[in-house]
Design a protein around this motif. Structure first.
Motif, PDB file in Angstrom:
ATOM      1  N   PRO A 239       0.804  -1.240   0.000  1.00  0.00           N
ATOM      2  CA  PRO A 239       0.000   0.000   0.000  1.00  0.00           C
ATOM      3  C   PRO A 239       0.831   1.283   0.000  1.00  0.00           C
ATOM      4  O   PRO A 239       0.310   2.333  -0.362  1.00  0.00           O
ATOM      5  N   TYR A 240       2.104   1.189   0.384  1.00  0.00           N
ATOM      6  CA  TYR A 240       2.946   2.384   0.437  1.00  0.00           C
ATOM      7  C   TYR A 240       3.630   2.680  -0.896  1.00  0.00           C
ATOM      8  O   TYR A 240       4.037   3.817  -1.140  1.00  0.00           O
ATOM      9  N   TRP A 241       3.746   1.649  -1.749  1.00  0.00           N
ATOM     10  CA  TRP A 241       4.500   1.832  -2.995  1.00  0.00           C
ATOM     11  C   TRP A 241       3.638   1.701  -4.249  1.00  0.00           C
ATOM     12  O   TRP A 241       3.988   2.274  -5.285  1.00  0.00           O
ATOM     13  N   ILE A 242       2.542   0.948  -4.195  1.00  0.00           N
ATOM     14  CA  ILE A 242       1.708   0.751  -5.384  1.00  0.00           C
ATOM     15  C   ILE A 242       0.233   0.848  -5.006  1.00  0.00           C
ATOM     16  O   ILE A 242      -0.142   0.669  -3.844  1.00  0.00           O
ATOM     17  N   GLY A 243      -0.605   1.138  -5.988  1.00  0.00           N
ATOM     18  CA  GLY A 243      -2.042   1.181  -5.756  1.00  0.00           C
ATOM     19  C   GLY A 243      -2.537   2.559  -5.366  1.00  0.00           C
ATOM     20  O   GLY A 243      -1.786   3.537  -5.302  1.00  0.00           O
TER      21      GLY A 243
ATOM     22  N   SER B  27       7.063   6.437 -10.386  1.00  0.00           N
ATOM     23  CA  SER B  27       8.429   6.018 -10.691  1.00  0.00           C
ATOM     24  C   SER B  27       8.493   4.526 -10.995  1.00  0.00           C
ATOM     25  O   SER B  27       9.203   4.093 -11.912  1.00  0.00           O
ATOM     26  N   ILE B  28       7.754   3.725 -10.227  1.00  0.00           N
ATOM     27  CA  ILE B  28       7.727   2.280 -10.481  1.00  0.00           C
ATOM     28  C   ILE B  28       7.192   1.995 -11.877  1.00  0.00           C
ATOM     29  O   ILE B  28       7.765   1.217 -12.647  1.00  0.00           O
ATOM     30  N   LYS B  29       6.082   2.646 -12.235  1.00  0.00           N
ATOM     31  CA  LYS B  29       5.470   2.404 -13.545  1.00  0.00           C
ATOM     32  C   LYS B  29       6.367   2.875 -14.687  1.00  0.00           C
ATOM     33  O   LYS B  29       6.493   2.191 -15.711  1.00  0.00           O
ATOM     34  N   ASN B  30       7.008   4.029 -14.510  1.00  0.00           N
ATOM     35  CA  ASN B  30       7.806   4.599 -15.604  1.00  0.00           C
ATOM     36  C   ASN B  30       9.220   4.032 -15.677  1.00  0.00           C
ATOM     37  O   ASN B  30       9.786   3.885 -16.766  1.00  0.00           O
TER      38      ASN B  30
ATOM     39  N   GLN C 184      -0.179  -3.371 -11.518  1.00  0.00           N
ATOM     40  CA  GLN C 184      -0.793  -3.726 -10.236  1.00  0.00           C
ATOM     41  C   GLN C 184       0.038  -4.715  -9.425  1.00  0.00           C
ATOM     42  O   GLN C 184      -0.262  -4.972  -8.260  1.00  0.00           O
ATOM     43  N   PHE C 185       1.050  -5.334 -10.039  1.00  0.00           N
ATOM     44  CA  PHE C 185       1.837  -6.383  -9.368  1.00  0.00           C
ATOM     45  C   PHE C 185       0.885  -7.420  -8.757  1.00  0.00           C
ATOM     46  O   PHE C 185       0.995  -7.798  -7.589  1.00  0.00           O
ATOM     47  N   LEU C 186      -0.045  -7.881  -9.557  1.00  0.00           N
ATOM     48  CA  LEU C 186      -1.118  -8.758  -9.093  1.00  0.00           C
ATOM     49  C   LEU C 186      -0.556 -10.090  -8.595  1.00  0.00           C
ATOM     50  O   LEU C 186       0.226 -10.749  -9.278  1.00  0.00           O
ATOM     51  N   LYS C 187      -0.966 -10.488  -7.392  1.00  0.00           N
ATOM     52  CA  LYS C 187      -0.535 -11.760  -6.823  1.00  0.00           C
ATOM     53  C   LYS C 187      -1.653 -12.799  -6.975  1.00  0.00           C
ATOM     54  O   LYS C 187      -2.805 -12.532  -6.651  1.00  0.00           O
ATOM     55  N   LEU C 188      -1.268 -13.973  -7.470  1.00  0.00           N
ATOM     56  CA  LEU C 188      -2.231 -15.045  -7.699  1.00  0.00           C
ATOM     57  C   LEU C 188      -1.714 -16.338  -7.088  1.00  0.00           C
ATOM     58  O   LEU C 188      -0.509 -16.544  -6.943  1.00  0.00           O
ATOM     59  N   LYS C 189      -2.657 -17.207  -6.751  1.00  0.00           N
ATOM     60  CA  LYS C 189      -2.313 -18.550  -6.280  1.00  0.00           C
ATOM     61  C   LYS C 189      -2.441 -19.489  -7.465  1.00  0.00           C
ATOM     62  O   LYS C 189      -3.537 -19.864  -7.883  1.00  0.00           O
TER      63      LYS C 189
END
Length: 290
Positions: free
Chosen positions: A184-188, A198-201, A267-272
């Motif tokens: 929550p501090y770096w993305i979203g 900065s992360i996206k670019n 989104q750096f989506l996490k999946l199982k």
């Protein structure tokens, strides 16, 4: 003659009564502990697993890596080397933390000294990440320790820390984002706007992802002919970094789920587990294991 009292081993939170249970719930951290304190040998003895008992007793190895490798052979298990390395790194940190806690209690350190050591530990951990900037297994282990032991300092320092890691150990940024407490501090939507931009670019262009992650990046290129193709099993947690338009992913076994590029990218989506649908073998799915 005194009756032999049988007892269970607790592996990964499960009581284990036999070899089948040990194989099903094998935990590197727990097995190292039981090997070192002698309980594994006692358990094998009272359960009358003679061949395994004798094999464990004759282990001459000294490092955690060597000991676990021997135990895996003895109990006929198959484990990926990266998982072993990550678990051993975590175990080493846990051992060091336990030792420090004992030292604090033994020597009755003053409050200000404890605080100073706490900050020093945080600084040392970040430096360890920079020193091991290319070793994803260690970076993930460091990120776990950062989450467990230094979350408060991360919250205070998350802006400066991002800049430091981005400039000196960009792979560590991806490792940190595998931990839910930091995301929550770096993305979203709740993230620091400057960091997220900065992360996206700076980190999410395709060429940059490939350069930074190297062999730790998994790339899938295949035509699934409109069918769902199982890429990873449900027990394997992944973080998806990019998919192309007109391709889709979902958690393994989720029949009603269908996530497209707008749901996934940035989104750096996490999946199982991971299932993939694509009609063009030239298109790429980029992800990493958590």
């Amino acid at each position: 003659m005194a009756k032999t009292i049988k007892f269970n081993l607790i592996l990964d939170g499960h009581p284990v009564r036999n070899l089948e249970g040990l194989q099903a719930h094998f935990s590197i951290e727990d097995m190292l502990m039981y090997y070192k304190n002698g309980l594994l040998l006692r358990w094998l003895d009272v359960r009358e697993y003679r061949s395994q008992h004798d094999a464990v007793k004759t282990i001459q190895k000294t490092t955690n890596q060597e000991i676990i490798s021997e135990l895996i052979k003895i109990f006929e298990l198959e484990m990926e080397e990266s998982l072993i390395e990550k678990a051993i790194a975590i175990y080493a940190y846990q051992e060091e933390t336990r030792w420090l806690n004992e030292e604090y209690q033994k020597n009755a350190f003053q409050k200000n000294q404890i605080i100073l050591d706490y900050h020093s530990g945080y600084d040392a951990l970040i430096e360890h990440m920079i020193e091991n900037m290319d070793n994803m297994a260690l970076l993930k282990a460091d990120a776990l320790v950062l989450e467990q032991d230094y979350l408060g300092l991360f919250i205070l320092d998350h802006v400066a820390l991002f800049e430091k890691l981005k400039n000196n150990a960009p792979k560590a940024v991806f490792a940190v984002l595998t931990r839910n407490a930091f995301r929550p501090y770096w993305i979203g939507e709740t993230a620091n706007d400057k960091i997220y931009l900065s992360i996206k670019n700076d980190l999410l262009p395709i060429d940059t992802i490939k350069e930074v992650l190297g062999e730790d990046l998994k790339i899938v290129k295949r035509n699934t002919q409109a069918m769902w193709d199982p890429i990873e099993r449900p027990e394997v947690e992944v973080m998806v970094l990019r998919i192309e338009n007109n391709t889709f992913i979902k958690n393994a076994g989720e029949f009603s789920e269908k996530l497209g590029a707008t749901d996934v990218n940035n989104q750096f989506l996490k999946l199982k587990g991971l299932e993939y649908q694509c009609n063009d073998e030239k298109l790429e799915l980029l992800y990493m294991e958590v």
